[in-house]
Design a protein around this motif. Sequence first.
Motif, short mmCIF file in Angstrom:
data_model
loop_
_atom_site.label_atom_id
_atom_site.label_comp_id
_atom_site.label_asym_id
_atom_site.label_seq_id
_atom_site.Cartn_x
_atom_site.Cartn_y
_atom_site.Cartn_z
N THR A 106 0.73 -0.95 -0.24
CA THR A 106 0.11 -0.31 -0.23
C THR A 106 0.67 1.06 0.09
O THR A 106 2.13 1.37 0.32
CB THR A 106 -0.92 -0.38 1.47
N ASN A 127 -9.72 12.99 -3.27
CA ASN A 127 -8.89 10.74 -3.81
C ASN A 127 -9.83 9.82 -2.46
O ASN A 127 -10.27 9.19 -2.94
CB ASN A 127 -7.05 11.32 -2.59
N LYS A 135 -11.79 7.94 -3.89
CA LYS A 135 -11.67 6.86 -4.68
C LYS A 135 -10.88 5.35 -3.54
O LYS A 135 -11.01 4.78 -3.65
CB LYS A 135 -10.90 6.90 -5.39
N TYR A 136 -9.87 6.85 -2.69
CA TYR A 136 -9.49 6.01 -1.72
C TYR A 136 -9.42 6.39 -0.06
O TYR A 136 -9.99 7.25 0.27
CB TYR A 136 -7.92 6.32 -2.17
N THR A 137 -9.47 5.28 0.83
CA THR A 137 -10.43 5.02 1.44
C THR A 137 -8.99 5.13 3.04
O THR A 137 -8.14 4.37 2.74
CB THR A 137 -11.10 4.44 1.85
N PRO A 187 -5.53 8.51 3.61
CA PRO A 187 -5.97 7.53 2.63
C PRO A 187 -4.77 6.34 1.20
O PRO A 187 -3.83 7.10 1.77
CB PRO A 187 -7.16 8.23 1.42
N LEU A 229 -3.40 3.52 -1.03
CA LEU A 229 -4.10 2.77 -2.66
C LEU A 229 -3.18 1.96 -2.66
O LEU A 229 -2.05 1.28 -1.73
CB LEU A 229 -3.73 3.94 -4.10
N PRO A 243 -8.33 1.34 -5.07
CA PRO A 243 -8.51 0.92 -3.73
C PRO A 243 -7.61 -0.63 -2.79
O PRO A 243 -8.01 -1.33 -3.53
CB PRO A 243 -9.66 1.34 -4.09
N THR A 244 -7.98 0.27 -1.59
CA THR A 244 -8.13 -0.56 -1.14
C THR A 244 -8.90 -1.48 -0.70
O THR A 244 -8.46 -2.61 0.01
CB THR A 244 -6.82 -0.22 0.50
N PRO A 272 -7.41 11.46 -7.92
CA PRO A 272 -7.48 10.40 -9.00
C PRO A 272 -6.74 10.01 -10.03
O PRO A 272 -5.16 9.44 -9.86
CB PRO A 272 -8.83 9.39 -8.98
#
Length: 358
Positions: A47, A56, A59-61, A73, A75, A95-96, A238
């Motif tokens: 990651t 961001n 899409k990414y958490t 966050p 990826l 995304p994770t 993103p």
Amino acid sequence: AFAQARRRVGAEPMRWLFDLLRGPAAGIGTTGAWWRGLLVCAIDGTTITVPDSPANLTKYTKHRCNNGGSGYPALRLLVLVSCGTRTVLDAVFGPTTDGETTYAPRLLRSLREGVIVLLDRNFAARTLVSAIATTGAHVLVRVKSGRHLPVLRRNRDGSYLSRLGTVEVRVIDCEITIATATGRHTGLCRLVTTLTDHRTHPATELITLYHQRWEIETAYLEIKSTVLGGRVLRARTPAGLEQEIYALLVTYQVLRLAMADATGTRPRVDPDRASFTIALNTARDLVIQAAGVIADTVIDLVGTIGRRVLADLMPDRRIRTRPRVVKRAISKYNAKGTIDRTSYKATISIDILTTPDP
């Protein structure tokens, strides 16, 4: 102005450049890249933290943890690496919220006959092993020692034939002992491979080969710590992150190709002995000085980077070990006790175990 120019360029040119450059950079004679005629590769994920911007976060958490959540966050990046040269054959990211086994099938386009893929226990899924086998590539994956794999036929080297889903596999149970100045540590390991002939692919050699999987961890170290310096990525959208990841992979791959070209000019020099830090710093100096921008008509595969690398090769790889520790603790409090971060010289002994019949 620079940020606006990056947005106009977009991610596509970087992706095209990565597609042009990706590959093993390992000829038949490359030291350490091949095992019994098979190109040794590995798949694993990591990651990377990204800026905490509203765009961001769509899409990414952020990761959940004991303190309520991480500060940034992240990826997920998965790569297929040639273990001998640490060059990247393919890469996917996103995304994770999707796991490694979800992204892994997208790397199978770069597998073929004549390749063996090393995988950790997270990838020991029946469907994934079967999908890799259909490409013609072979698999060497670690599985949990307690996983039920029926004994169909025993081999003279201590391994036995079994099935993992619809795929015929060979199972190797072993006990590995590591001895250092501080004592001895013994652990059990179970490996599964699609190389079913024990005469052409001995079990002891496969156990030793599996250690090459750690080369992909070194590749991630070079990308995240040496190139990025542990920093968060810069792009706040993103689309910008996609461009930045491909640019990062291109930079890493170009340096690895230059190192492989340089060590390839020296007979029996393992690419492991080339210093990635020297290659990176030399490249930075060339960019800052704007030196050698216009190439000569004569192609020099070694070049300035290669000459610096060859002038200061690292010693041959030694067997060393150190305890695995958490470097970025979830808790804000220090771990209790003293953490030993010393690397010790080690000797390794391997005993193949006979699995009892069910």
